[in-house]
Design a protein around this motif. Structure first.
Motif, PDB file in Angstrom:
ATOM      1  N   ALA A 309       0.817  -1.471   0.300  1.00  0.00           N
ATOM      2  CA  ALA A 309       0.150   0.244  -0.289  1.00  0.00           C
ATOM      3  C   ALA A 309       1.167   1.197  -0.117  1.00  0.00           C
ATOM      4  O   ALA A 309       2.025   1.441   0.708  1.00  0.00           O
ATOM      5  N   ARG A 310       0.356   2.051  -0.365  1.00  0.00           N
ATOM      6  CA  ARG A 310       1.069   3.562  -0.597  1.00  0.00           C
ATOM      7  C   ARG A 310       0.709   5.367   0.154  1.00  0.00           C
ATOM      8  O   ARG A 310      -0.587   5.313   0.250  1.00  0.00           O
ATOM      9  N   ALA A 311       1.300   5.653   0.595  1.00  0.00           N
ATOM     10  CA  ALA A 311       0.677   6.645   1.470  1.00  0.00           C
ATOM     11  C   ALA A 311       1.881   8.281   1.016  1.00  0.00           C
ATOM     12  O   ALA A 311       3.369   7.604   0.578  1.00  0.00           O
ATOM     13  N   GLY A 312       1.695   8.976   1.377  1.00  0.00           N
ATOM     14  CA  GLY A 312       2.585  10.357   1.717  1.00  0.00           C
ATOM     15  C   GLY A 312       3.076  10.531   2.401  1.00  0.00           C
ATOM     16  O   GLY A 312       2.154  10.704   3.419  1.00  0.00           O
ATOM     17  N   VAL A 313       3.792  11.284   3.230  1.00  0.00           N
ATOM     18  CA  VAL A 313       4.332  10.587   4.945  1.00  0.00           C
ATOM     19  C   VAL A 313       3.656  12.032   4.995  1.00  0.00           C
ATOM     20  O   VAL A 313       3.401  12.223   5.918  1.00  0.00           O
ATOM     21  N   ARG A 314       3.428  13.461   4.257  1.00  0.00           N
ATOM     22  CA  ARG A 314       3.207  14.441   4.339  1.00  0.00           C
ATOM     23  C   ARG A 314       1.697  14.686   4.567  1.00  0.00           C
ATOM     24  O   ARG A 314       1.173  14.964   5.817  1.00  0.00           O
ATOM     25  N   SER A 315       1.009  13.896   3.565  1.00  0.00           N
ATOM     26  CA  SER A 315      -0.344  13.329   4.302  1.00  0.00           C
ATOM     27  C   SER A 315      -0.237  12.899   5.474  1.00  0.00           C
ATOM     28  O   SER A 315      -2.059  12.779   5.895  1.00  0.00           O
ATOM     29  N   LEU A 316       0.383  12.226   5.831  1.00  0.00           N
ATOM     30  CA  LEU A 316       0.223  11.356   7.268  1.00  0.00           C
ATOM     31  C   LEU A 316       0.261  12.163   8.649  1.00  0.00           C
ATOM     32  O   LEU A 316      -0.742  12.326   9.318  1.00  0.00           O
ATOM     33  N   VAL A 317       0.856  12.993   8.077  1.00  0.00           N
ATOM     34  CA  VAL A 317       1.819  14.136   9.369  1.00  0.00           C
ATOM     35  C   VAL A 317       0.341  15.028   9.028  1.00  0.00           C
ATOM     36  O   VAL A 317       0.043  15.581  10.245  1.00  0.00           O
ATOM     37  N   ASP A 318      -0.141  15.806   7.927  1.00  0.00           N
ATOM     38  CA  ASP A 318      -1.062  16.270   8.012  1.00  0.00           C
ATOM     39  C   ASP A 318      -2.662  15.911   8.576  1.00  0.00           C
ATOM     40  O   ASP A 318      -3.089  16.180   9.193  1.00  0.00           O
ATOM     41  N   TRP A 319      -2.311  14.512   8.362  1.00  0.00           N
ATOM     42  CA  TRP A 319      -3.631  14.081   9.249  1.00  0.00           C
ATOM     43  C   TRP A 319      -3.685  13.711  10.848  1.00  0.00           C
ATOM     44  O   TRP A 319      -4.277  13.971  11.338  1.00  0.00           O
TER      45      TRP A 319
END
Ligand code: BMA
Length: 335
Positions: A309-319
Motif C-alpha cells: 500500500a502506498r501513502a504520502g508521508v506529508r499526508s500522514l503528518v497532515d492527518w
C-alpha cells in the motif's frame, strides 16, 4: 420503496478518504511464487539496496509451522521478484536455543554509522517470543548477536542513529499491565537499559485496546518519528489487526507528540480478510521513493501473503495534525 440517490451515496461513503492506497496487483507475493515448498509467506521487512533494488526479507512459514527468513529482490518493488533459492536466514537453535520454534517478523534499519543493516526479529523460544538482532551488509551473510530482549517481547525496530550517544530500540514487552510499546537504550547494541514506556494500549472498546505494537520501523520526518503501530481488537470471532499513527519527538523519542484516535488502515480486501489468520494487516517494512514523500508499505495479509500500500508521508503528518492529540490527554480521558 427505493431510497433517494442522495441517501444511497451517504450510506455507501465511509467518510474516511483512504490515506493508504492498496496496489492493484495485490497480493504481490504469496506461497505459489516461492522456489521451494512452503506453507505461506507474509510479514516482510523491507529496504532499498544501494543500486535502488527493493529487498524484502520475508517471513516464510514451512509445513511444520516453523518460520525462517528469505530474501526477495525486485527492481521496481512491485513485480519481477528474484527469490533466494534457499532460506536466507534459518533458525539456529544449536547456537541460539531461543530460536527453537523459528524466527519471525523481521524489521530492517540501515545504520549509516555502521554502514550495515540491522535486522531485529522475533525468536520463538520455549519461553515465548523474544527479540534477536543480526547485522548484515548484503543479506547473504549475517552476524548474529542472539537474543537482546527476553520473552515475552516482540515488534522491535532500531532507530537509524544514536540518540544522545545511545542506540534506541522500540519494542513491545508483554506484562501483566498489558502489551504496550517501550523504548530502551544501549551503548553497543548488546546491553540494553533505561527502559521507558512510550505508547500505551488504550482500554475498553477502543480499536487499540489492551494490545499494540510497532509495525514498520519509525519514519524520520522533520516533525518527529512517525510511527505506524498495530492495534489488536479481540472479538468473539477472533482478532482484528488494524493500523494507527503517532508522532514522537526526534531527540526524545519516548515523548509522544500526537496520536490519532481512529485507525487508518484495516482488513478490507479479500486477501486481508481471509487466510491462515483472518483479518490481519501487518506491515514490517517500507521504502521511500526518490521524491522523499511516497512510502511503499509492505504488509502481511491474513498471515498468507505480502501486499503493498502506498501513502504520502506529508499526508500522514497532515492527518495527525488534523486528528491527533497528545498522548497525555488521551490517557487522562481513558482512565
Ligand atoms: C502477531 C504476530 C504476527 C502475526 C499476527 C497475526 O502476534 O505473531 O506475526 O501476523 O499475530 O497472526
Amino acid at each position: 420503496m427505493t431510497a433517494p440517490e442522495a441517501t444511497l451515496l451517504h450510506v455507501e461513503s465511509t467518510h474516511y478518504p483512504p490515506l493508504l492506497l492498496r496496489h492493484p496487483g495485490n497480493p504481490i507475493l504469496s506461497g505459489k511464487d516461492w522456489p521451494y515448498s512452503i506453507n505461506s509467506v507474509f510479514n516482510a521487512g523491507a529496504t532499498l539496496l544501494p543500486d535502488g533494488t527493493t529487498l524484502l526479507l520475508s517471513r516464510v512459514e514451512d509445513r511444520r509451522g516453523l518460520s525462517h527468513l528469505c530474501a526477495a529482490r525486485s527492481r521496481n518493488g512491485v513485480d519481477g521478484w528474484e527469490i533466494d533459492r534457499e532460506p536466507t536466514l534459518m533458525p539456529s537453535p544449536r547456537e541460539f536455543p531461543e530460536e527453537i520454534w523459528g524466527i519471525e517478523d523481521p524489521r530492517i534499519t540501515f545504520v549509516p554509522e555502521l554502514q550495515q543493516y540491522v535486522v531485529t526479529y522475533t525468536s520463538y523460544s520455549r519461553g515465548g517470543p523474544g527479540v534477536s538482532l543480526a547485522l548484515t551488509k548484503d543479506f547473504r551473510s549475517f552476524e548474529r548477536y542472539g537474543v537482546i530482549m527476553p520473552p515475552d517481547d516482540k515488534d522491535t525496530a532500531l532507530l537509524p542513529r544514536r540518540i544522545h550517544g545511545y542506540w534506541a530500540l522500540m519494542h513491545r514487552p508483554m506484562t501483566t499491565l498489558g502489551a504496550h510499546m517501550w523504548i530502551s537504550y544501549s551503548p553497543d547494541l548488546r546491553h540494553w537499559g533505561r527502559h521507558r514506556l512510550m505508547l500505551e494500549a488504550r482500554r475498553g472498546a477502543w480499536w487499540d485496546a489492551n494490545k499494540i505494537g510497532l509495525s514498520p520501523p519509525p519514519i524520520e520526518t522533520a516533525r518527529g518519528w512517525l510511527v505506524l503501530y498495530h492495534g489488536v481488537r479481540h472479538t468473539p470471532s477472533g482478532c482484528l489487526y488494524r493500523l494507527g499513527l503517532a508522532l514522537f519527538d526526534l531527540e526524545n523519542p519516548e515523548k509522544c507528540l500526537l496520536r490519532g484516535d481512529s485507525w487508518i488502515f484495516g482488513p478490507e480486501a479479500e486477501y486481508e480478510r481471509h487466510g491462515d489468520v483472518d483479518d490481519v494487516v501487518f506491515p514490517c517494512g517500507y521504502t521511500i521513493n526518490p521524491d522523499g514523500d511516497t512510502i511503499n508499505i509492505y504488509y502481511g495479509a491474513a498471515d498468507c501473503s505480502i501486499a503493498l500500500a502506498r501513502a504520502g508521508v506529508r499526508s500522514l503528518v497532515d492527518w495527525l495534525d488534523a486528528h491527533g492529540s497528545c498522548e497525555r490527554r488521551n490517557r487522562a480521558e481513558d482512565l
